[in-house]
Scaffold this active site. Structure first.
Site, short mmCIF file in Angstrom:
data_model
loop_
_atom_site.label_atom_id
_atom_site.label_comp_id
_atom_site.label_asym_id
_atom_site.label_seq_id
_atom_site.Cartn_x
_atom_site.Cartn_y
_atom_site.Cartn_z
N HIS A 34 -60.21 -33.14 1.82
CA HIS A 34 -60.13 -34.61 1.72
C HIS A 34 -59.08 -35.10 2.71
O HIS A 34 -58.50 -34.28 3.45
CB HIS A 34 -59.81 -35.01 0.27
CG HIS A 34 -58.63 -34.27 -0.31
ND1 HIS A 34 -57.34 -34.45 0.15
CD2 HIS A 34 -58.54 -33.34 -1.29
CE1 HIS A 34 -56.53 -33.68 -0.55
NE2 HIS A 34 -57.23 -32.99 -1.42
N HIS A 37 -55.69 -33.24 3.10
CA HIS A 37 -55.69 -32.05 3.96
C HIS A 37 -55.68 -32.47 5.44
O HIS A 37 -54.96 -31.89 6.25
CB HIS A 37 -56.95 -31.20 3.72
CG HIS A 37 -57.07 -30.63 2.33
ND1 HIS A 37 -58.05 -31.02 1.45
CD2 HIS A 37 -56.33 -29.71 1.66
CE1 HIS A 37 -57.92 -30.35 0.31
NE2 HIS A 37 -56.88 -29.56 0.41
N ARG A 189 -59.66 -31.39 -7.01
CA ARG A 189 -60.09 -31.43 -8.41
C ARG A 189 -60.63 -32.80 -8.82
O ARG A 189 -61.36 -32.90 -9.81
CB ARG A 189 -58.94 -31.02 -9.33
CG ARG A 189 -58.63 -29.55 -9.27
CD ARG A 189 -57.69 -29.12 -10.38
NE ARG A 189 -57.56 -27.67 -10.41
CZ ARG A 189 -56.72 -26.96 -9.67
NH1 ARG A 189 -55.92 -27.57 -8.82
NH2 ARG A 189 -56.68 -25.65 -9.76
P1 AMP Z 1 -55.19 -27.10 -1.72
O1 AMP Z 1 -56.47 -27.01 -0.94
O2 AMP Z 1 -55.27 -27.94 -2.93
O3 AMP Z 1 -54.57 -25.75 -1.96
O4 AMP Z 1 -54.17 -27.87 -0.79
C1 AMP Z 1 -53.90 -27.42 0.52
C2 AMP Z 1 -52.71 -28.18 1.05
O5 AMP Z 1 -53.01 -29.58 1.05
C3 AMP Z 1 -51.46 -28.00 0.18
O6 AMP Z 1 -50.33 -27.88 1.03
C4 AMP Z 1 -51.43 -29.29 -0.61
O7 AMP Z 1 -50.14 -29.66 -1.03
C5 AMP Z 1 -51.97 -30.28 0.40
N1 AMP Z 1 -52.47 -31.49 -0.27
C6 AMP Z 1 -53.33 -31.54 -1.32
N2 AMP Z 1 -53.53 -32.81 -1.70
C7 AMP Z 1 -52.76 -33.58 -0.90
C8 AMP Z 1 -52.52 -34.99 -0.80
N3 AMP Z 1 -53.10 -35.86 -1.62
N4 AMP Z 1 -51.68 -35.42 0.17
C9 AMP Z 1 -51.07 -34.54 1.01
N5 AMP Z 1 -51.26 -33.21 0.97
C10 AMP Z 1 -52.09 -32.73 0.04
#
Ligand code: AMP
Length: 285
Positions: A34, A37, A189
């Site tokens: 999203h 990322h 999620r």
């Molecule tokens: P994930 O795919 O959920 O493991 O997240 C990958 C990276 O994206 C991690 O460093 C998260 O902290 C970051 N991330 C997830 N959601 C957000 C958001 N809304 N804003 C900024 N970074 C995000």
């Protein structure tokens, strides 16, 4: 954009880039991408010569097997998004590539109180899994700079600690939280929320804003009580609402000189959402 599935090929390519004095930025993700990322990728592209992004749903960090099974996978959408964002290399390993000897009996890390506070307490073993996968990714990519989201506030602290434990010189950047227009922090999620749950989910932002606006006027226990009330009225089952020292994550009764942060984790149905908001920056340097 090059896609590598095998460590050997990725390492060979990265070695070539390093000898050409390219600096390497790294954005690790679990896919279902999203704008949050993509914001990390944008910051990496502005800061480094090359940006590597990994997509890997790491089985060892899911303390709840059902959460792992239901984690959204949207690869056919993710790849064009990465291409559009200008990522140079995507690393897309299989589980066997990351854990050739299996996922049982893996190494553990001394994370101190981070292991038992907040996410550590409510998701036992989760941060060990984060460290296990991050160590493997970091050793394969060996980035100069690492870009992670402060939405996962405690995870950033854990990864900083991991970098110190394994002695890598990589610099960790904690990037801002990207939100939907109604304040809900973007999260993979969120895709699993029903329309009703999605509408309820904005209560997290309202609870955080209440704590931010009441920060100087109200005692912290009252702020926490009111935040809990907002969440419960929107149908959330709350794991925690905490107002904590920004460096240690220990709960504080009043403003902390090293900065103060409010953190929330709560369930809509079986979907667990987390978010946080800095209430005050450090008053000492
Ligand atoms: P994930 O795919 O959920 O493991 O997240 C990958 C990276 O994206 C991690 O460093 C998260 O902290 C970051 N991330 C997830 N959601 C957000 C958001 N809304 N804003 C900024 N970074 C995000």
């Amino acid at each position: 954009m090059i896609i590598y599935k095998k460590t050997g090929e990725l390492a060979k390519w990265l070695e070539k880039q390093r000898s050409a004095r390219q600096t390497i930025g790294f954005v690790p993700t679990m896919g279902a991408l999203h704008e949050g990322h993509i914001s990390l990728i944008d910051i990496s592209k502005r800061s480094t010569g090359l940006t590597v992004c990994s997509l890997f749903v790491n089985p060892t960090q899911f303390n709840d097997p059902k959460d792992f099974q239901k984690y959204p996978v949207t690869l056919e959408k993710d790849i064009p998004m990465l291409e559009k964002a200008g990522v140079d290399v995507v690393f897309l390993p299989e589980v066997i590539e990351m854990y050739p000897d299996g996922t049982r009996g893996l190494e553990t890390y001394d994370l101190g109180p981070l292991e038992t506070l907040l996410e550590g307490k409510f998701r036992p073993g989760h941060f060990q899994g984060v460290c296990q996968v991050m160590r493997r990714l970091l050793e394969k990519v060996r980035p100069d700079q690492l870009f992670m989201g402060s939405k996962d506030y405690q995870q950033c602290m854990v990864v900083q600690r991991l970098l110190e434990i394994i002695g890598l010189p990589t610099v960790l950047h904690r990037c801002p939280i990207i939100r939907e227009t109604d304040g809900l922090a973007m999260s993979s999620r969120n895709l699993r929320l029903t329309p009703e749950q999605r509408a309820n989910a904005t209560a997290i932002y309202r609870a955080l804003m209440l704590m931010k606006t009441g920060f100087t006027a109200e005692p912290f226990p009252i702020l926490i009580e009111n935040a809990n009330r907002i969440l419960e009225a929107a149908g959330f089952r709350v794991d925690y609402v905490s107002i904590a020292d920004a460096n240690s994550l220990e709960p504080v009764p009043g403003p902390s000189p090293s900065g103060t942060v409010a953190l929330v984790a709560a369930f809509q149905g079986d979907i667990r959402l987390i978010d946080n908001m800095v209430l005050a920056e450090p008053s000492i340097s």
